[in-house]
Write an enzyme that holds these catalytic residues in place. Structure first.
Site: not given
Ligand code: 3PG
Length: 220
Positions: A40, A44, A128
Site C-alpha cells: 500500500e 502522504r 480498516k
Molecule cells: C497507516 O497509515 O495505516 C498507519 O500509519 C500505519 O501505522 P504504523 O506506522 O503504526 O504501522
C-alpha cells in the site's frame, strides 16, 4: 478480483510513504522476495502516484493499493496511476461513494461503532480499523465484533511482528497493515535485503497464526 479474498491470502499489507518513486520497484521486489506480493503506497508524499504507476507497469503481479486517500482528487489520481484498491484512515462517505462509482474497491477506516454504522449504511463491510494499537488492540476489536459480526477488519496502526499473530488469530481480521517492515530509514539507506528479511519473518508469523495456511503470493 475479490479484495477481501486477496488480502486474506496475503495476511499483511505493507504500508509505505515513499519519498522517491524510484524506490518502489526495489521495495516491491524485496517484499516479494520475502513472500509478500502486496503493498500500500500512501498519498502522504508527492511520489505516490508515480510509485504506484511504476509498480503497475513493471510488476503487474503485485497487488498495489493506494493509501491515505483523503479526497476524491487523490482517489482519481490513484486510479489513473493504476492502483488496484484504495485505503483511507477515516470514513468519508463522499470519498467512498466516489471511489465505488469509479469501480475501485476502497477500505475506509473506522474506530468507533458510529463510524461502523455509517460504513454499513453504504454496504461497506471490509473496513480498516485505525489506529488499532492505541485505540485498544485486539480486545477492542473483539468488543466491536459482538454487535457487528458482519464486519471484516484490517487493523493498522501499532502492528508489529510482536503482536501480528494475536490480531490475525481473530477470524474477522482479514489482514493487518503496517509500516514495521517498510521502514523509511531502511528504504532511504537502500537496505532492501533488510526489508526482505522483515517480510520473510512477517510471512512466517502469518503462517504460524493461521496454522500453516499458505500466504499467497502473487506471482511476478
Ligand atoms: C497507516 O497509515 O495505516 C498507519 O500509519 C500505519 O501505522 P504504523 O506506522 O503504526 O504501522
Amino acid at each position: 478480483m475479490n479484495l477481501e479474498t486477496d488480502l486474506r491470502a496475503v495476511g499483511i499489507i505493507p504500508v509505505v510513504a515513499l519519498d522517491r518513486a524510484e524506490d518502489a520497484l526495489p521495495l516491491v521486489d524485496a517484499l516479494s522476495g520475502g513472500g509478500l506480493g502486496c503493498v500500500e503506497i500512501t498519498f502522504r508524499t508527492p511520489a505516490a502516484a508515480a510509485a504506484i504507476g511504476a509498480v503497475r507497469l513493471h510488476r503487474p503481479g503485485v497487488l498495489v493499493g493506494a493509501g491515505t486517500i483523503l479526497t476524491t482528487a487523490q482517489a482519481d489520481a490513484a486510479i489513473e496511476a493504476g492502483a488496484s484498491f484504495l485505503v483511507a484512515p477515516g470514513f468519508n462517505p463522499v470519498v467512498v461513494r466516489h471511489s465505488l462509482s469509479r469501480g475501485i474497491p476502497i477500505v475506509p477506516g473506522v474506530c468507533t461503532p458510529s463510524e461502523i454504522d455509517q460504513a454499513l449504511a453504504l454496504d461497506m463491510t471490509l473496513l480498516k480499523f485505525f489506529p488499532a494499537g492505541p485505540i485498544g488492540g485486539v480486545a477492542y476489536i473483539k468488543a466491536l465484533i459482538g454487535p457487528y459480526p458482519m464486519v471484516r477488519f484490517v487493523p493498522t496502526g501499532g502492528i508489529t511482528i510482536a503482536n501480528l499473530g494475536e490480531f490475525l488469530a481473530v477470524p474477522q481480521v482479514v489482514a493487518c497493515g503496517g509500516t514495521w517492515l517498510t521502514r523509511a530509514d531502511m528504504i532511504l539507506a537502500g537496505d532492501f535485503a533488510g526489508v526482505e528479511a522483515l517480510a520473510r519473518d512477517a510471512v512466517a508469523a502469518v503462517l504460524a497464526a493461521r496454522g500453516g495456511l499458505a500466504a499467497t503470493l502473487v506471482e511476478l
